[in-house]
Design an enzyme around this catalytic site. Structure first.
Site, PDB file in Angstrom:
ATOM      1  N   ASN A  92      37.716 130.961  77.847  1.00 45.57           N
ATOM      2  CA  ASN A  92      37.394 130.136  76.303  1.00 45.57           C
ATOM      3  C   ASN A  92      38.430 130.311  76.131  1.00 45.57           C
ATOM      4  OD1 ASN A  92      34.971 133.419  75.678  1.00 45.57           O
ATOM      5  ND2 ASN A  92      34.700 130.807  76.105  1.00 45.57           N
ATOM      6  N   HIS A 145      24.407 135.150  69.199  1.00 42.30           N
ATOM      7  CA  HIS A 145      25.258 135.841  70.818  1.00 42.30           C
ATOM      8  C   HIS A 145      24.900 137.177  70.509  1.00 42.30           C
ATOM      9  CE1 HIS A 145      28.631 138.326  72.308  1.00 42.30           C
ATOM     10  NE2 HIS A 145      28.480 136.944  73.078  1.00 42.30           N
ATOM     11  N   GLU A 185      25.698 130.237  64.510  1.00 43.18           N
ATOM     12  CA  GLU A 185      26.899 130.106  64.746  1.00 43.18           C
ATOM     13  C   GLU A 185      27.224 129.323  64.660  1.00 43.18           C
ATOM     14  OE1 GLU A 185      27.264 131.517  68.886  1.00 43.18           O
ATOM     15  OE2 GLU A 185      25.735 132.750  68.761  1.00 43.18           O
ATOM     16  N   SER A 227      27.553 129.545  71.749  1.00 41.55           N
ATOM     17  CA  SER A 227      28.351 129.448  73.500  1.00 41.55           C
ATOM     18  C   SER A 227      27.348 128.979  74.407  1.00 41.55           C
ATOM     19  CB  SER A 227      28.870 130.842  73.017  1.00 41.55           C
ATOM     20  OG  SER A 227      27.712 131.747  73.283  1.00 41.55           O
ATOM     21  N   ASP A 274      28.819 132.981  62.659  1.00 41.62           N
ATOM     22  CA  ASP A 274      29.895 133.713  63.275  1.00 41.62           C
ATOM     23  C   ASP A 274      31.582 131.754  63.753  1.00 41.62           C
ATOM     24  OD1 ASP A 274      31.357 134.383  65.506  1.00 41.62           O
ATOM     25  OD2 ASP A 274      29.387 134.987  66.558  1.00 41.62           O
ATOM     26  N   HIS A 325      33.474 130.370  68.144  1.00 40.63           N
ATOM     27  CA  HIS A 325      33.941 128.847  69.075  1.00 40.63           C
ATOM     28  C   HIS A 325      34.324 128.023  68.479  1.00 40.63           C
ATOM     29  CE1 HIS A 325      32.570 131.383  72.982  1.00 40.63           C
ATOM     30  NE2 HIS A 325      31.760 131.298  72.133  1.00 40.63           N
ATOM     31  N   LYS A 354      39.257 133.539  71.822  1.00 42.23           N
ATOM     32  CA  LYS A 354      38.758 132.457  72.458  1.00 42.23           C
ATOM     33  C   LYS A 354      39.997 131.206  72.120  1.00 42.23           C
ATOM     34  CE  LYS A 354      34.436 134.154  71.741  1.00 42.23           C
ATOM     35  NZ  LYS A 354      34.296 134.958  73.458  1.00 42.23           N
TER      36      LYS A 354
HETATM   37  C1  LIG Z   1      29.758 133.895  69.609  1.00 44.23           C
HETATM   38  C2  LIG Z   1      29.868 135.026  70.356  1.00 44.23           C
HETATM   39  N1  LIG Z   1      30.300 136.042  69.338  1.00 44.23           N
HETATM   40  C3  LIG Z   1      31.148 136.655  68.758  1.00 44.23           C
HETATM   41  C4  LIG Z   1      31.470 137.147  70.444  1.00 44.23           C
HETATM   42  C5  LIG Z   1      32.209 138.690  70.702  1.00 44.23           C
HETATM   43  O1  LIG Z   1      33.415 138.402  70.651  1.00 44.23           O
HETATM   44  P1  LIG Z   1      35.047 138.918  71.124  1.00 44.23           P
HETATM   45  O2  LIG Z   1      34.736 138.695  72.376  1.00 44.23           O
HETATM   46  O3  LIG Z   1      35.813 139.221  70.442  1.00 44.23           O
HETATM   47  O4  LIG Z   1      33.888 140.398  70.108  1.00 44.23           O
HETATM   48  C6  LIG Z   1      31.645 136.332  71.134  1.00 44.23           C
HETATM   49  C7  LIG Z   1      31.967 136.233  72.202  1.00 44.23           C
HETATM   50  O5  LIG Z   1      31.334 136.125  74.168  1.00 44.23           O
HETATM   51  C8  LIG Z   1      30.560 135.130  70.711  1.00 44.23           C
HETATM   52  O6  LIG Z   1      30.547 134.274  72.206  1.00 44.23           O
END
Ligand SMILES: Cc1ncc(COP(=O)(O)O)c(C=O)c1O
Length: 389
Positions: A37, A126, A172, A176, A201, A204, A235
């Site tokens: 990422n 997620h 999001e 992802s 969120d 990405h 990321k």
């Molecule tokens: C959309 C999304 N939100 C949150 C997270 C979690 O973030 P972190 O890796 O900083 O714990 C991820 C991680 O894969 C993600 O893809």
């Protein structure tokens, strides 16, 4: 099911294995990065390293670790200044740092949505948000992915069932797994219409979309009516950690009610300096972002000539559909053997029948690397197309 604790673990692992879904750790391999990422290549950036060194010199003498939770001994001017700077950069009133996006999402959702409230979440949200919802005592509803009509229906349902409780919608900016963007302006308009709080969120998109990488919401004129946004640093920034952005009262509420914030050691000072360094570099990274966007265009140009099935995505996350856990793993292995670092994404991470090989693009990739990937995919000696049947 066995009563013996060790036997119980073995049974669960055996079941996973027989479903072709046993997870295992692998060490970082040599090859073309199509799996991390690290979208802007910042985890290895020398320019960032120089900035961080300068910041370390400036802050010499600070303890390495934060030494405790923010509410005990772990707070610092550095953390508070970083929060103010990040809020200003992203155009929010206030910010609160977390040691990971997982802690930020799960902690936020569990803290703000309580008994009598409703949580309405996109079906592809997620796991960190799903886990927040599991911890929350609110009523939960799922709406079809990016489907505004379904969301409207669920908002109506939540309004009629929740007696005066708050309603939160969780999405999001960029998903992802499928790599598609959320219609943020329409989502925000719907939430405003129903008086619901929108939680976005930006894991990405942070560092990539919006002016100077401020994120997708920063491009919207009405972004200040978003209830909360989560920007992670693991990321696009190539680091670790996250910030929740929103109103000053949201920040104060989280300091009081968000358990992962209250009951966990704060990020180390070193980590804060890394984040500060990366943010100071973001405004200078237009060439990297432009290159990444040009790679996405090249990738999409090559899809019509491909004999494989691809998910429709206009982002740096692309997916080659290979239904079946074993088939997806076998295809990923064939590509890995050709030097392409890719991973199979299996069910239950994605719905059954949509197993895939995910291809992440980075500013550190070249157009030639993408062309080589498509050539390998069309060469039956490299990748067996029948796997996708
Ligand atoms: C959309 C999304 N939100 C949150 C997270 C979690 O973030 P972190 O890796 O900083 O714990 C991820 C991680 O894969 C993600 O893809």
């Amino acid at each position: 099911m066995s009563r013996d604790p060790q036997a119980k673990l073995s049974q669960a692992l055996h079941k996973r294995s027989s479903e072709g879904n046993l997870r295992s750790l692998t060490l970082h391999q040599q090859g073309i990065d199509f799996y991390s990422n690290d979208y802007l290549g910042l985890s290895r950036s020398e320019a960032l390293e120089r900035r961080i060194q300068r910041l370390r010199k400036k802050h010499q003498g600070m303890p390495r670790g934060s030494t405790g939770s923010r509410l005990i001994s772990g707070n610092s001017r550095l953390a508070e200044k970083l929060e103010t700077d990040l809020a200003e950069f992203h155009g929010a009133e206030a910010g609160l740092l977390f040691s990971s996006g997982y802690a930020a999402n799960s902690g936020l959702i569990a803290a703000v949505a309580g008994i009598g409230d409703s949580l309405i979440m996109d079906e592809l949200i997620h796991a960190s948000s799903v886990d927040g919802a599991r911890l929350s005592k609110a009523d939960k509803l799922i709406f079809r992915h990016n489907d505004l009509d379904d969301l409207s229906a669920k908002l109506r349902m939540a309004h009629s069932s929740s007696a005066g409780g708050s309603v939160f919608v969780v999405v999001e900016s960029l998903y992802s797994m499928d790599g598609d963007f959320a219609p943020l302006d329409d989502l925000l308009a719907l939430c405003t219409q129903f008086g619901a709080g929108l939680i976005v969120d930006e894991a990405h998109t942070n560092g990539i979309t919006g002016k100077q990488g401020r994120g997708s919401l920063a491009a919207l004129p009405t972004s200040d009516s978003v209830f909360a946004r989560i920007h992670t640093f693991g990321k696009g920034l190539g680091l670790h950690g996250a910030v929740i952005l929103g109103s000053k009262s949201l920040r104060e509420y989280l300091i009081n009610f968000c358990r992962p914030f209250i009951f966990s050691t704060a990020s180390s000072h070193d980590s804060l300096l890394n984040i500060q360094g990366a943010y100071s570099l973001l405004p200078e990274l237009d060439p990297q972002r432009e290159h990444l966007f040009s790679l996405v265009r090249r990738f999409r140009e090559l899809i019509p000539g491909s004999s494989h099935r691809w998910l429709d995505s206009s982002s740096w996350i692309q997916s080659l559909l290979i239904p079946g856990n074993q088939a997806a793993v076998a295809a990923a292995k064939q590509l890995q053997d050709q030097g392409f670092l890719v991973k199979a994404i299996r069910t239950p991470s994605v719905p059954a029948g949509t197993e895939r090989v995910r291809i992440c693009l980075h500013a550190s990739n070249t157009a030639r690397e993408i062309e080589a990937l498509f050539e390998a995919l069309e060469d039956p000696q490299c990748v067996d197309i029948s796997l996708q049947a």
